[in-house]
Design a protein around this motif. Structure first.
Motif, PDB file in Angstrom:
ATOM      1  N   LEU A  31     -32.516 -56.871   0.053  1.00 53.56           N
ATOM      2  CA  LEU A  31     -31.791 -55.614   0.199  1.00 53.56           C
ATOM      3  C   LEU A  31     -32.688 -54.576   0.850  1.00 53.56           C
ATOM      4  N   ASP A  63     -37.785 -52.845   1.456  1.00 54.08           N
ATOM      5  CA  ASP A  63     -37.068 -54.053   1.068  1.00 54.08           C
ATOM      6  C   ASP A  63     -37.273 -54.318  -0.423  1.00 54.08           C
ATOM      7  N   THR A 102     -28.499 -59.150  -3.668  1.00 52.43           N
ATOM      8  CA  THR A 102     -28.138 -59.492  -2.292  1.00 52.43           C
ATOM      9  C   THR A 102     -26.675 -59.916  -2.220  1.00 52.43           C
ATOM     10  N   VAL A 130     -23.366 -49.046  -1.567  1.00 55.06           N
ATOM     11  CA  VAL A 130     -23.833 -50.375  -1.173  1.00 55.06           C
ATOM     12  C   VAL A 130     -22.920 -50.875  -0.071  1.00 55.06           C
ATOM     13  N   ASN A 134     -25.774 -55.228   2.348  1.00 52.99           N
ATOM     14  CA  ASN A 134     -27.152 -55.361   1.861  1.00 52.99           C
ATOM     15  C   ASN A 134     -28.016 -54.126   2.101  1.00 52.99           C
ATOM     16  N   VAL A 182     -28.616 -50.447   0.370  1.00 51.00           N
ATOM     17  CA  VAL A 182     -28.352 -49.651  -0.821  1.00 51.00           C
ATOM     18  C   VAL A 182     -28.916 -48.257  -0.585  1.00 51.00           C
TER      19      VAL A 182
END
Length: 83
Positions: free
Chosen positions: A2, A17, A34, A69, A72, A74
């Motif tokens: 993500l 990440d 994910t 969201v 992938n 956020v």
């Protein structure tokens, strides 16, 4: 994997990440992994916890905000909790 971005009124608190994100939703805590379904949710006072790639866990205390969201990515717009 993500992409997480946490933004407060003062600055970007985190961008990078992560493997997972745990947020204090107003209807209860929930985890984002994910391929999570697209969602927009309000956040309550609590702690956002996220696992940076490699297993290191980090957290940030908030007094509220929103999470989005999508594909992938956020995005959190939060108000930091003052100690």
């Amino acid at each position: 994997m993500l992409k997480l971005k946490i933004v407060s009124p003062e600055r970007i608190e985190f961008e990078g990440d992560v493997d997972s994100v745990l947020v204090p939703g107003t209807m209860g805590q929930f985890e984002i992994l994910t391929n999570h379904a697209p969602i927009i949710s309000s956040l309550d006072k609590g702690t956002v916890r996220y696992a940076v790639s490699g297993g290191e866990k980090q957290s940030i205390d908030i007094s509220g905000g929103f999470v989005e969201v999508q594909k992938n990515v956020v995005s959190l717009c939060v108000e930091l909790r003052e100690e």
